[in-house]
Scaffold this motif. Structure first.
Motif, PDB file in Angstrom:
ATOM      1  N   TYR A  66       0.870  -1.177   0.000  1.00 54.83           N
ATOM      2  CA  TYR A  66       0.000   0.000   0.000  1.00 54.83           C
ATOM      3  C   TYR A  66       0.908   1.228   0.000  1.00 54.83           C
ATOM      4  CZ  TYR A  66      -3.711  -3.198   1.483  1.00 54.83           C
ATOM      5  OH  TYR A  66      -4.622  -4.226   1.563  1.00 54.83           O
ATOM      6  N   LEU A  67       0.862   1.986  -1.068  1.00 54.84           N
ATOM      7  CA  LEU A  67       1.597   3.241  -1.112  1.00 54.84           C
ATOM      8  C   LEU A  67       0.609   4.356  -0.780  1.00 54.84           C
ATOM      9  CD1 LEU A  67       4.459   4.347  -1.696  1.00 54.84           C
ATOM     10  CD2 LEU A  67       3.638   4.921  -3.986  1.00 54.84           C
ATOM     11  N   SER A  68       0.632   4.768   0.478  1.00 54.88           N
ATOM     12  CA  SER A  68      -0.244   5.879   0.864  1.00 54.88           C
ATOM     13  C   SER A  68       0.317   7.169   0.276  1.00 54.88           C
ATOM     14  CB  SER A  68      -0.339   5.978   2.385  1.00 54.88           C
ATOM     15  OG  SER A  68       0.918   6.323   2.936  1.00 54.88           O
ATOM     16  N   TYR A  69      -0.558   8.119   0.041  1.00 54.14           N
ATOM     17  CA  TYR A  69      -0.140   9.427  -0.455  1.00 54.14           C
ATOM     18  C   TYR A  69      -1.230  10.419  -0.122  1.00 54.14           C
ATOM     19  CZ  TYR A  69      -3.463   8.832  -4.294  1.00 54.14           C
ATOM     20  OH  TYR A  69      -4.613   8.650  -5.031  1.00 54.14           O
ATOM     21  N   SER A  70      -0.955  11.699  -0.293  1.00 55.37           N
ATOM     22  CA  SER A  70      -1.932  12.723   0.061  1.00 55.37           C
ATOM     23  C   SER A  70      -2.365  13.514  -1.153  1.00 55.37           C
ATOM     24  CB  SER A  70      -1.348  13.657   1.128  1.00 55.37           C
ATOM     25  OG  SER A  70      -1.139  12.943   2.331  1.00 55.37           O
ATOM     26  N   GLY A  71      -3.583  14.026  -1.084  1.00 58.71           N
ATOM     27  CA  GLY A  71      -4.143  14.777  -2.190  1.00 58.71           C
ATOM     28  C   GLY A  71      -4.973  15.939  -1.706  1.00 58.71           C
ATOM     29  N   GLY A  72      -5.221  16.863  -2.613  1.00 57.95           N
ATOM     30  CA  GLY A  72      -6.071  17.999  -2.295  1.00 57.95           C
ATOM     31  C   GLY A  72      -5.329  19.110  -1.573  1.00 57.95           C
ATOM     32  N   ASP A  73      -6.068  19.850  -0.779  1.00 59.12           N
ATOM     33  CA  ASP A  73      -5.604  21.097  -0.179  1.00 59.12           C
ATOM     34  C   ASP A  73      -4.665  20.826   0.998  1.00 59.12           C
ATOM     35  OD1 ASP A  73      -5.251  23.620   0.720  1.00 59.12           O
ATOM     36  OD2 ASP A  73      -7.361  24.073   1.053  1.00 59.12           O
ATOM     37  N   CYS A  89      -2.985  22.619   2.917  1.00 59.81           N
ATOM     38  CA  CYS A  89      -3.081  23.506   4.081  1.00 59.81           C
ATOM     39  C   CYS A  89      -4.532  23.810   4.436  1.00 59.81           C
ATOM     40  CB  CYS A  89      -2.321  24.805   3.811  1.00 59.81           C
ATOM     41  SG  CYS A  89      -0.545  24.590   3.642  1.00 59.81           S
ATOM     42  N   GLY A  90      -5.440  22.934   4.054  1.00 63.04           N
ATOM     43  CA  GLY A  90      -6.851  23.179   4.301  1.00 63.04           C
ATOM     44  C   GLY A  90      -7.560  21.973   4.883  1.00 63.04           C
ATOM     45  N   PRO A  91      -8.847  22.095   5.158  1.00 65.77           N
ATOM     46  CA  PRO A  91      -9.601  21.032   5.834  1.00 65.77           C
ATOM     47  C   PRO A  91      -9.877  19.812   4.976  1.00 65.77           C
ATOM     48  CG  PRO A  91     -11.045  22.852   5.235  1.00 65.77           C
ATOM     49  CD  PRO A  91      -9.650  23.312   4.958  1.00 65.77           C
ATOM     50  N   ALA A  92      -9.788  19.928   3.641  1.00 67.26           N
ATOM     51  CA  ALA A  92     -10.133  18.806   2.776  1.00 67.26           C
ATOM     52  C   ALA A  92      -8.916  18.021   2.289  1.00 67.26           C
ATOM     53  CB  ALA A  92     -10.961  19.296   1.580  1.00 67.26           C
ATOM     54  N   TYR A  93      -7.764  18.210   2.916  1.00 73.47           N
ATOM     55  CA  TYR A  93      -6.587  17.378   2.651  1.00 73.47           C
ATOM     56  C   TYR A  93      -6.905  15.939   3.044  1.00 73.47           C
ATOM     57  CZ  TYR A  93      -1.417  16.933   2.243  1.00 73.47           C
ATOM     58  OH  TYR A  93      -0.135  16.643   1.855  1.00 73.47           O
ATOM     59  N   VAL A  94      -6.343  14.965   2.311  1.00 72.22           N
ATOM     60  CA  VAL A  94      -6.734  13.563   2.521  1.00 72.22           C
ATOM     61  C   VAL A  94      -5.548  12.627   2.284  1.00 72.22           C
ATOM     62  CG1 VAL A  94      -9.149  13.927   1.828  1.00 72.22           C
ATOM     63  CG2 VAL A  94      -7.435  13.291   0.109  1.00 72.22           C
ATOM     64  N   VAL A  95      -5.745  11.372   2.690  1.00 68.45           N
ATOM     65  CA  VAL A  95      -4.816  10.284   2.384  1.00 68.45           C
ATOM     66  C   VAL A  95      -5.513   9.286   1.471  1.00 68.45           C
ATOM     67  CG1 VAL A  95      -3.485   8.349   3.329  1.00 68.45           C
ATOM     68  CG2 VAL A  95      -3.582  10.532   4.562  1.00 68.45           C
ATOM     69  N   GLY A  96      -4.813   8.844   0.419  1.00 68.61           N
ATOM     70  CA  GLY A  96      -5.313   7.801  -0.464  1.00 68.61           C
ATOM     71  C   GLY A  96      -4.340   6.638  -0.508  1.00 68.61           C
ATOM     72  N   TYR A  97      -4.738   5.566  -1.198  1.00 66.32           N
ATOM     73  CA  TYR A  97      -3.881   4.394  -1.367  1.00 66.32           C
ATOM     74  C   TYR A  97      -3.696   4.070  -2.840  1.00 66.32           C
ATOM     75  CZ  TYR A  97      -4.385   2.634   3.519  1.00 66.32           C
ATOM     76  OH  TYR A  97      -4.347   2.465   4.886  1.00 66.32           O
ATOM     77  N   LYS A 138      -3.165  -0.355  -8.638  1.00 68.26           N
ATOM     78  CA  LYS A 138      -4.573   0.058  -8.620  1.00 68.26           C
ATOM     79  C   LYS A 138      -4.731   1.186  -7.603  1.00 68.26           C
ATOM     80  CE  LYS A 138      -9.337  -1.428  -7.926  1.00 68.26           C
ATOM     81  NZ  LYS A 138     -10.262  -2.544  -7.588  1.00 68.26           N
ATOM     82  N   LYS A 139      -5.391   2.251  -8.024  1.00 65.71           N
ATOM     83  CA  LYS A 139      -5.662   3.371  -7.128  1.00 65.71           C
ATOM     84  C   LYS A 139      -7.037   3.181  -6.479  1.00 65.71           C
ATOM     85  CE  LYS A 139      -4.719   7.690  -8.367  1.00 65.71           C
ATOM     86  NZ  LYS A 139      -4.826   9.086  -8.899  1.00 65.71           N
ATOM     87  N   GLU A 140      -7.092   3.321  -5.165  1.00 67.33           N
ATOM     88  CA  GLU A 140      -8.392   3.304  -4.497  1.00 67.33           C
ATOM     89  C   GLU A 140      -9.226   4.471  -5.034  1.00 67.33           C
ATOM     90  OE1 GLU A 140     -10.011   1.317  -2.025  1.00 67.33           O
ATOM     91  OE2 GLU A 140      -8.529  -0.029  -2.872  1.00 67.33           O
TER      92      GLU A 140
END
Length: 533
Positions: free
Chosen positions: A415-422, A424-432, A448-450
């Motif tokens: 699982y290669l976790s990574y981050s997306g979106g803002d 420095c903001g509230p909608a920053y997230v982690v994906g796999y 395969k991307k979740e």
């Protein structure tokens, strides 16, 4: 049978912008009770269009429908642009996904939508366990204390674990703080004792103004390193303690091990430092800029026999290069490099971005390449584009991000976790991103991307903008995720936290089993009988 409904969600400003609301959401209804899946966060997103100049044109969906088809199901939706209007003529106006279980999805041919497609569909009960495990937060169902416990002394009680069983059938073995004061002699060397289990919940914020956190065990000591927003991201600061908790006390030992140095080109954006043991040597991977802004991936190695907390014990940072002895890029920025090994091969993954702050901004993209552990700052393959921020949860609030990769190998999966979106903001997230151990990791088709974020602003109560994570195992062998999130009320900055990672019944690493979901307060006290031999 149970009913599944598809819908979109009305945007609510920066916390849930249109890029998130304009996606396929799911809800299930069983026994007259409806439950919104994925904690009311979108699950299926349209991909952005890649334009001729390599920039992205955002896409969303509206009016989703679902239908039974062949031996599975298809979800249809109309494609819209970032203004909420139907896409321009000449583009595919309908997007479709096929699924057999409503957990795994594949984009498919968007043939004509028949009248049988609707906003809801009845599904057989056999699909419900998998849907529930993946998209509904787990609950603790029971606690099982071991029986027929035999120890040589009371000291061995610290090794006794209590089995906590969750709603999907998965389990977690939790340590117990046994109260010697409660010990009762029952005769014949039998005793009864009470104890207390404590959920792994560090509270938030754990540290203030420290982002991209890494917690690392090395030669019997714990270390903590992070991007230090409190000093305008200049310098690498390390904490050292005997325990994980000790890293976050007021009197913890903190040292700066790399400072501003114009002569060496170390001037700004000391970003995302990570500890890694590579080829038996300890490195810090990080990004840094000279006086002209533009972070680039570097490595810094600890001298043999050196002390992590001593600046003089680190070798000069080296900028990472490609096979041809050129730097990773001459026309963009590189950052957030990480290292991992799988099936006997060593890999580097990082983020690259071109044209930031201009109309030619590509958004940050994830790349991967092999390396030699004996000389890890030089790639041994050509970089391969692994992921771009094509989905709305990766590309929103004007922030086009795939960044902060960090590998977790669990079972037969990387699982290669990574981050997306803002960021420095509230909608920053982690994906796999996922790939099977032993597969060709440089073959993009192996990955395969979740379809949606696995840690987001609705995953954990009170945590907004969780992202840029790392993983570690604590002294009890429990898998943890460290990350930063937004503290907006008091400090208005990025702050660190960590909590336990839970493996579901199917082995999927869940990031939302926290606090009361991990262990309700009313189930945390236990009693056990044991024999002293």
């Amino acid at each position: 049978m149970f009913t599944l409904r598809v819908f979109t969600r009305k945007p609510t400003g920066k916390n849930y912008p249109a890029a998130l609301g304009n996606s396929v959401h799911f809800a299930v209804c069983s026994d007259g009770k409806e439950t919104v899946l994925n904690q009311d966060y979108g699950i299926l997103f349209a991909k952005a269009k890649i334009k001729e100049d390599n920039t992205l044109d955002e896409r969303g969906i509206r009016n989703p429908l679902v239908v039974k088809k062949d031996d599975g199901y298809v979800i249809y939706a109309e494609v819209i642009d970032k203004e909420g209007q139907p896409v321009a003529s000449g583009e595919e106006s309908i997007i479709a996904w096929s699924t057999k279980d409503f957990v795994n999805f594949e984009e498919c041919s968007a043939d004509a939508v028949g009248p049988e497609a609707s906003e809801s569909i009845e599904l057989p009960d056999e699909l419900f366990p998998a849907v529930s495990e993946r998209w509904i937060p787990l609950e603790v169902k029971s606690v099982s204390v071991p029986e027929d416990v035999r120890v040589d002394s009371l000291k061995e009680l610290k090794d006794i674990r209590v089995r906590v069983i969750y709603s999907d059938g998965s389990e977690d073995l939790k340590p117990v703080y046994w109260s010697i004061e409660s010990l009762r002699d029952m005769g014949n060397r039998r005793y009864r004792i009470t104890g207390h289990m404590q959920a792994i919940d560090t509270g938030f914020p754990l540290t203030v103004g420290l982002a991209d956190p890494v917690i690392f065990l090395y030669e019997g000591k714990w270390y903590y390193i992070a991007t230090n927003d409190n000093v305008n991201d200049i310098g690498l600061y390390v904490r050292c303690a005997d325990t994980v908790d000790g890293l976050f006390t007021d009197d913890v030992e903190t040292k700066i091990i790399l400072d501003y140095d114009e002569e060496r080109g170390l001037c700004q954006t000391f970003w995302a430092p990570e500890f890694h043991v590579i080829g038996g040597r300890l490195y810090i991977l990080f990004a840094v800029s000279n006086k002209n802004w533009g972070p680039q991936c570097h490595m810094m190695r600890l001298k043999k026999g050196g002390n992590i907390m001593c600046a003089e014990d680190w070798e000069d940072p080296i900028r990472v290069k490609r096979m041809n002895d050129h730097f990773l890029t001459e026309d963009g920025i590189t950052l957030d490099m990480t290292y991992f090994e799988s099936a006997g091969k060593a890999y580097l993954a990082w983020s690259y971005r071109y044209g930031i702050g201009t109309p030619k901004d590509t958004g940050s993209m994830l790349y991967i390449a092999t390396t030699d552990p004996e000389k890890p700052w030089v790639l041994t393959s050509e970089p391969v584009l692994l992921s771009r921020p094509l989905y709305g949860w990766e590309n929103q609030s004007g922030t086009i991000n795939n960044e902060g990769p960090y590998a977790l190998i669990s079972g037969d999966t990387v699982y290669l976790s990574y981050s997306g979106g803002d960021a420095c903001g509230p909608a920053y997230v982690v994906g796999y991103l996922k790939v099977k151990v032993g597969a060709d990791l440089l073959d993009i088709s192996s990955w395969k991307k979740e379809p949606t974020a696995v840690l987001h602003l609705q995953s954990v109560e009170g945590i907004l903008g969780p992202g840029h994570n790392s993983f570690f195992y604590d002294m009890d062998g429990r898998l943890m995720i460290a990350y930063h999130a937004q503290e907006r009320d008091k400090y208005n900055c990025r702050c660190s936290a960590f909590h336990r990672v839970h493996l579901s019944a199917s082995g999927f690493p869940l990031l939302n089993v926290v606090g009361e979901r991990d262990l309700p307060a009313e189930m945390s006290d236990v009693e056990m009988e044991f024999t002293i031999l």
